[in-house]
Design a protein around this motif. Structure first.
Motif, PDB file in Angstrom:
ATOM      1  N   GLU A   1      50.131  78.221  63.153  1.00 15.86           N
ATOM      2  CA  GLU A   1      50.981  77.343  62.341  1.00 15.86           C
ATOM      3  C   GLU A   1      50.520  75.896  62.432  1.00 15.86           C
ATOM      4  O   GLU A   1      50.418  75.196  61.418  1.00 15.86           O
ATOM      5  N   GLN A   2      50.236  75.419  63.652  1.00 16.58           N
ATOM      6  CA  GLN A   2      49.767  74.042  63.821  1.00 16.58           C
ATOM      7  C   GLN A   2      48.413  73.838  63.139  1.00 16.58           C
ATOM      8  O   GLN A   2      48.156  72.777  62.557  1.00 16.58           O
ATOM      9  N   LEU A   3      47.578  74.855  63.200  1.00 13.54           N
ATOM     10  CA  LEU A   3      46.279  74.784  62.532  1.00 13.54           C
ATOM     11  C   LEU A   3      46.454  74.622  61.025  1.00 13.54           C
ATOM     12  O   LEU A   3      45.794  73.790  60.396  1.00 13.54           O
ATOM     13  N   LYS A   4      47.366  75.408  60.458  1.00 13.55           N
ATOM     14  CA  LYS A   4      47.637  75.310  59.010  1.00 13.55           C
ATOM     15  C   LYS A   4      48.166  73.930  58.637  1.00 13.55           C
ATOM     16  O   LYS A   4      47.780  73.349  57.620  1.00 13.55           O
ATOM     17  N   ILE A   5      49.085  73.397  59.454  1.00 16.25           N
ATOM     18  CA  ILE A   5      49.652  72.068  59.188  1.00 16.25           C
ATOM     19  C   ILE A   5      48.551  71.012  59.143  1.00 16.25           C
ATOM     20  O   ILE A   5      48.469  70.204  58.212  1.00 16.25           O
ATOM     21  N   LEU A   6      47.679  71.035  60.138  1.00 19.40           N
ATOM     22  CA  LEU A   6      46.614  70.035  60.219  1.00 19.40           C
ATOM     23  C   LEU A   6      45.608  70.180  59.077  1.00 19.40           C
ATOM     24  O   LEU A   6      45.148  69.186  58.506  1.00 19.40           O
ATOM     25  N   GLU A   7      45.276  71.423  58.731  1.00 23.11           N
ATOM     26  CA  GLU A   7      44.321  71.654  57.635  1.00 23.11           C
ATOM     27  C   GLU A   7      44.900  71.199  56.295  1.00 23.11           C
ATOM     28  O   GLU A   7      44.197  70.579  55.484  1.00 23.11           O
ATOM     29  N   MET A   8      46.190  71.480  56.075  1.00 18.59           N
ATOM     30  CA  MET A   8      46.828  71.043  54.827  1.00 18.59           C
ATOM     31  C   MET A   8      46.974  69.521  54.790  1.00 18.59           C
ATOM     32  O   MET A   8      46.796  68.889  53.750  1.00 18.59           O
ATOM     33  N   ALA A   9      47.281  68.931  55.934  1.00 17.99           N
ATOM     34  CA  ALA A   9      47.406  67.468  56.007  1.00 17.99           C
ATOM     35  C   ALA A   9      46.061  66.803  55.724  1.00 17.99           C
ATOM     36  O   ALA A   9      45.989  65.800  54.995  1.00 17.99           O
ATOM     37  N   LEU A  10      44.999  67.368  56.272  1.00 18.35           N
ATOM     38  CA  LEU A  10      43.655  66.836  56.034  1.00 18.35           C
ATOM     39  C   LEU A  10      43.299  66.907  54.549  1.00 18.35           C
ATOM     40  O   LEU A  10      42.746  65.957  53.983  1.00 18.35           O
ATOM     41  N   ASP A  11      43.646  68.020  53.917  1.00 23.61           N
ATOM     42  CA  ASP A  11      43.396  68.182  52.481  1.00 23.61           C
ATOM     43  C   ASP A  11      44.166  67.136  51.671  1.00 23.61           C
ATOM     44  O   ASP A  11      43.628  66.551  50.728  1.00 23.61           O
ATOM     45  N   CYS A  12      45.413  66.891  52.067  1.00 24.03           N
ATOM     46  CA  CYS A  12      46.241  65.886  51.366  1.00 24.03           C
ATOM     47  C   CYS A  12      45.620  64.494  51.471  1.00 24.03           C
ATOM     48  O   CYS A  12      45.525  63.754  50.489  1.00 24.03           O
ATOM     49  N   ILE A  13      45.192  64.132  52.682  1.00 27.95           N
ATOM     50  CA  ILE A  13      44.616  62.793  52.896  1.00 27.95           C
ATOM     51  C   ILE A  13      43.288  62.642  52.148  1.00 27.95           C
ATOM     52  O   ILE A  13      43.050  61.647  51.466  1.00 27.95           O
ATOM     53  N   ASN A  14      42.436  63.650  52.259  1.00 30.03           N
ATOM     54  CA  ASN A  14      41.110  63.572  51.626  1.00 30.03           C
ATOM     55  C   ASN A  14      41.167  63.581  50.103  1.00 30.03           C
ATOM     56  O   ASN A  14      40.292  63.031  49.437  1.00 30.03           O
ATOM     57  N   ASN A  15      42.209  64.212  49.551  1.00 32.75           N
ATOM     58  CA  ASN A  15      42.301  64.344  48.091  1.00 32.75           C
ATOM     59  C   ASN A  15      43.448  63.537  47.482  1.00 32.75           C
ATOM     60  O   ASN A  15      43.877  63.803  46.360  1.00 32.75           O
ATOM     61  N   ASN A  16      43.937  62.564  48.288  1.00 26.77           N
ATOM     62  CA  ASN A  16      44.964  61.632  47.807  1.00 26.77           C
ATOM     63  C   ASN A  16      46.209  62.351  47.270  1.00 26.77           C
ATOM     64  O   ASN A  16      46.784  61.972  46.254  1.00 26.77           O
ATOM     65  N   LYS A  17      46.609  63.422  47.956  1.00 20.75           N
ATOM     66  CA  LYS A  17      47.839  64.142  47.606  1.00 20.75           C
ATOM     67  C   LYS A  17      48.982  63.618  48.472  1.00 20.75           C
ATOM     68  O   LYS A  17      48.751  63.072  49.556  1.00 20.75           O
ATOM     69  N   ASN A  18      50.202  63.820  48.012  1.00 18.96           N
ATOM     70  CA  ASN A  18      51.371  63.382  48.772  1.00 18.96           C
ATOM     71  C   ASN A  18      51.550  64.285  49.990  1.00 18.96           C
ATOM     72  O   ASN A  18      51.873  65.462  49.870  1.00 18.96           O
ATOM     73  N   ILE A  19      51.375  63.714  51.186  1.00 19.13           N
ATOM     74  CA  ILE A  19      51.424  64.508  52.420  1.00 19.13           C
ATOM     75  C   ILE A  19      52.836  65.005  52.726  1.00 19.13           C
ATOM     76  O   ILE A  19      53.032  65.959  53.490  1.00 19.13           O
ATOM     77  N   GLU A  20      53.841  64.370  52.103  1.00 15.68           N
ATOM     78  CA  GLU A  20      55.227  64.810  52.325  1.00 15.68           C
ATOM     79  C   GLU A  20      55.470  66.208  51.757  1.00 15.68           C
ATOM     80  O   GLU A  20      56.491  66.831  52.026  1.00 15.68           O
ATOM     81  N   PHE A  21      54.498  66.699  50.981  1.00 17.86           N
ATOM     82  CA  PHE A  21      54.513  68.067  50.477  1.00 17.86           C
ATOM     83  C   PHE A  21      54.643  69.077  51.623  1.00 17.86           C
ATOM     84  O   PHE A  21      55.185  70.169  51.462  1.00 17.86           O
ATOM     85  N   LEU A  22      54.161  68.700  52.810  1.00 16.09           N
ATOM     86  CA  LEU A  22      54.235  69.583  53.978  1.00 16.09           C
ATOM     87  C   LEU A  22      55.672  69.911  54.367  1.00 16.09           C
ATOM     88  O   LEU A  22      55.945  70.963  54.941  1.00 16.09           O
ATOM     89  N   ASN A  23      56.598  68.996  54.067  1.00 13.58           N
ATOM     90  CA  ASN A  23      58.009  69.222  54.404  1.00 13.58           C
ATOM     91  C   ASN A  23      58.581  70.445  53.701  1.00 13.58           C
ATOM     92  O   ASN A  23      59.566  71.027  54.159  1.00 13.58           O
ATOM     93  N   ASN A  24      57.986  70.817  52.574  1.00 15.24           N
ATOM     94  CA  ASN A  24      58.460  71.983  51.819  1.00 15.24           C
ATOM     95  C   ASN A  24      57.877  73.296  52.331  1.00 15.24           C
ATOM     96  O   ASN A  24      58.326  74.374  51.935  1.00 15.24           O
ATOM     97  N   ASN A  25      56.874  73.194  53.189  1.00 20.51           N
ATOM     98  CA  ASN A  25      56.164  74.396  53.629  1.00 20.51           C
ATOM     99  C   ASN A  25      56.343  74.746  55.105  1.00 20.51           C
ATOM    100  O   ASN A  25      56.035  75.867  55.509  1.00 20.51           O
ATOM    101  N   PHE A  26      56.830  73.780  55.896  1.00 19.23           N
ATOM    102  CA  PHE A  26      56.987  74.022  57.331  1.00 19.23           C
ATOM    103  C   PHE A  26      58.322  73.462  57.806  1.00 19.23           C
ATOM    104  O   PHE A  26      58.844  72.505  57.228  1.00 19.23           O
ATOM    105  N   ASP A  27      58.870  74.046  58.866  1.00 20.58           N
ATOM    106  CA  ASP A  27      60.141  73.531  59.373  1.00 20.58           C
ATOM    107  C   ASP A  27      59.919  72.251  60.177  1.00 20.58           C
ATOM    108  O   ASP A  27      58.801  71.932  60.597  1.00 20.58           O
ATOM    109  N   LYS A  28      61.014  71.539  60.404  1.00 17.81           N
ATOM    110  CA  LYS A  28      60.932  70.221  61.039  1.00 17.81           C
ATOM    111  C   LYS A  28      60.370  70.286  62.457  1.00 17.81           C
ATOM    112  O   LYS A  28      59.628  69.395  62.884  1.00 17.81           O
TER     113      LYS A  28
END
Length: 357
Positions: free
Chosen positions: A156-183
Motif C-alpha cells: 500500500e505504501q509503495l502504491k501511494i509513493l508511486e502514484m504521488a511521484l506520477d502526480c508530481i512528475n506530470n503536474n497532476k493534483n496530488i490530492e487525488f490520493l485522498n480518494n484512493n487511500f484512507d487517511k
C-alpha cells in the motif's frame, strides 16, 4: 485524541503573532525580522465548547475538562528551502509531524513590517510554500523508492509513493490520493502535499469584517471552503480583554467569533473530528474522536482497557440529556440507550461505558 496544527508561511507574515494569540501566550518571538522562530513552539489549547459548560452544571461536576488542540509555530520558509535555503529542510521535517497545515498568508500593507518579497502577493506566497513542500516530497519519495529501501515497504505504501511521484512528475493534483487511500495510510506516508490545509488570510483591523483586495484575489483563486480571514493583531488585543469588555470590543469591530473558535471549527471539519462527553458528579469531560468512530474505539480514548473489555455503552444524545436534566431522568423517560460494539458514536453523545476488567 488531540490534533496538531502546524502554522507555516513565509517569514514575517504573522505566524508567531497568531500563535501567541491562539495560545494566549508570548512564548513565540514576534520580532520584525526573518527567522525569529528558530525551533517550533508548541502550545496546547483547551477547545471551547458551550455544551461542556451546560453538562457540567447539569451533573454538578466538581471538574470540567476540555479536549485540546495543539498549535505548532514552525519557522518561516523561503524559496529554495527544500534545497537548504533559509532554515532549510529541518523545518520541512517539523511539518511532517502535524495533522493539518495552517497556511498563514500576508494580506495587509505595512511599511513597518518587513516583507521578504518586494510586494504583497498572497497567491505567489502560497505557491512558494506549496512548491517547497512538493519538492521536499519529491526528494523523500525518490529516496524511499530506491531499490534498497523498496524491499522493506508494504504494497500500500509503495502504491501511494508511486502514484504521488506520477502526480508530481506530470503536474497532476496530488490530492487525488485522498480518494484512493484512507487517511491512516496517507499519514504513514509522511507526504506533506496530502495533509489537510487551512488558509488563513492575515489582515489589518479595517479588513477584518469584509476582507480586502488581497483576500478577494486569494479566494477567487483558491476558494472560500478552507479559507478564513483573521487579524493576528486583533486576536492578541482580544486576549488582553475579558468579560463584557471583550464582548463589546468584538461587537464594535464586527467580529462574531474569535479566530481560535473559527480555526477549531475549520480544523474539526477538514480532519473529520467529533466530540463525545462523559459526565458525572466527579467530572464532565470532552473527548475528541474521528468521525464514524465505533463505541469501543471511543472507549479506548479513555483507556485501552475500556476498549479491550468493552461490553456496552450507556448512551444519551446531547439534547435529550439537557432536556431531561441528566442521567436519571434520561433513563426514566426512555432516552438512555444501551449500544453495542457496532454503534457509531454521534457528535455530542454522552456515554458511560460498561466493560470487563
Amino acid at each position: 485524541m488531540s490534533f496538531k496544527c502546524g502554522i507555516v508561511g513565509l517569514p514575517n507574515v504573522g505566524k508567531s503573532t497568531l500563535f501567541n494569540a491562539l495560545t494566549n501566550s508570548s512564548k513565540a518571538q514576534a520580532e520584525n525580522f526573518p527567522f525569529c522562530t528558530i525551533d517550533p513552539n508548541i502550545g496546547v489549547v483547551p477547545v471551547p465548547d458551550f455544551r461542556l459548560e451546560k453538562l457540567t452544571k447539569i451533573s454538578n461536576s466538581k471538574k470540567k475538562i476540555n479536549t485540546t488542540i495543539s498549535f505548532v509555530d514552525i519557522a518561516g520558509l523561503v524559496k529554495g528551502a527544500s534545497k537548504g535555503e533559509g532554515l532549510g529542510n529541518k523545518f520541512l521535517s517539523h511539518i511532517r509531524e502535524v495533522d493539518a497545515i495552517i497556511h498563514m498568508i500576508r494580506c495587509f500593507d505595512s511599511s513597518d513590517i518587513q516583507n521578504v518579497n518586494p510586494d504583497v502577493n498572497p497567491i505567489r506566497d502560497l505557491e512558494i510554500i506549496e512548491t517547497e513542500m512538493m519538492l521536499a516530497d519529491l526528494d523523500s519519495i525518490q529516496k524511499r523508492l530506491d531499490k534498497k529501501n523498496k524491499k522493506n515497504m508494504d504494497n500500500e505504501q509503495l502504491k501511494i509513493l508511486e502514484m504521488a511521484l506520477d502526480c508530481i512528475n506530470n503536474n497532476k493534483n496530488i490530492e487525488f490520493l485522498n480518494n484512493n487511500f484512507d487517511k491512516k495510510a496517507l499519514n504513514l506516508s509522511g507526504l506533506l502535499a496530502v495533509k489537510p490545509k487551512i488558509f488563513v488570510c492575515n489582515v489589518d483591523e479595517k479588513s477584518i469584517e469584509k476582507g480586502n483586495k488581497y483576500t478577494e484575489t486569494f479566494i477567487d483563486k483558491f476558494g472560500s471552503k478552507n479559507t478564513i480571514i483573521i487579524s493576528a493583531d486583533i486576536e492578541n488585543q482580544i486576549n488582553e480583554l475579558s468579560g463584557d469588555e471583550k464582548n463589546n470590543y468584538m461587537k464594535m469591530i464586527g467580529l462574531k467569533e474569535t479566530g481560535l473558535n473559527i480555526l477549531i471549527q475549520k480544523g474539526y471539519k477538514i480532519l473529520e473530528l467529533e466530540t463525545y462527553f462523559t459526565s458525572g458528579p466527579e467530572e464532565t469531560r470532552a473527548w475528541t474522536i474521528q468521525k464514524n468512530c465505533t463505541a469501543p474505539k471511543a472507549a479506548g480514548e479513555i483507556h485501552t482497557d475500556f476498549e479491550k473489555g468493552f461490553i456496552r455503552a450507556e448512551t444519551v444524545a446531547y439534547d435529550d440529556f439537557v432536556n431531561n436534566q441528566g442521567w436519571l431522568n434520561s433513563k426514566t423517560n426512555g432516552k438512555m440507550r444501551l449500544e453495542g460494539k457496532d454503534y457509531i458514536v454521534k457528535d455530542g453523545d454522552i456515554l458511560n461505558f460498561r466493560f470487563n476488567t
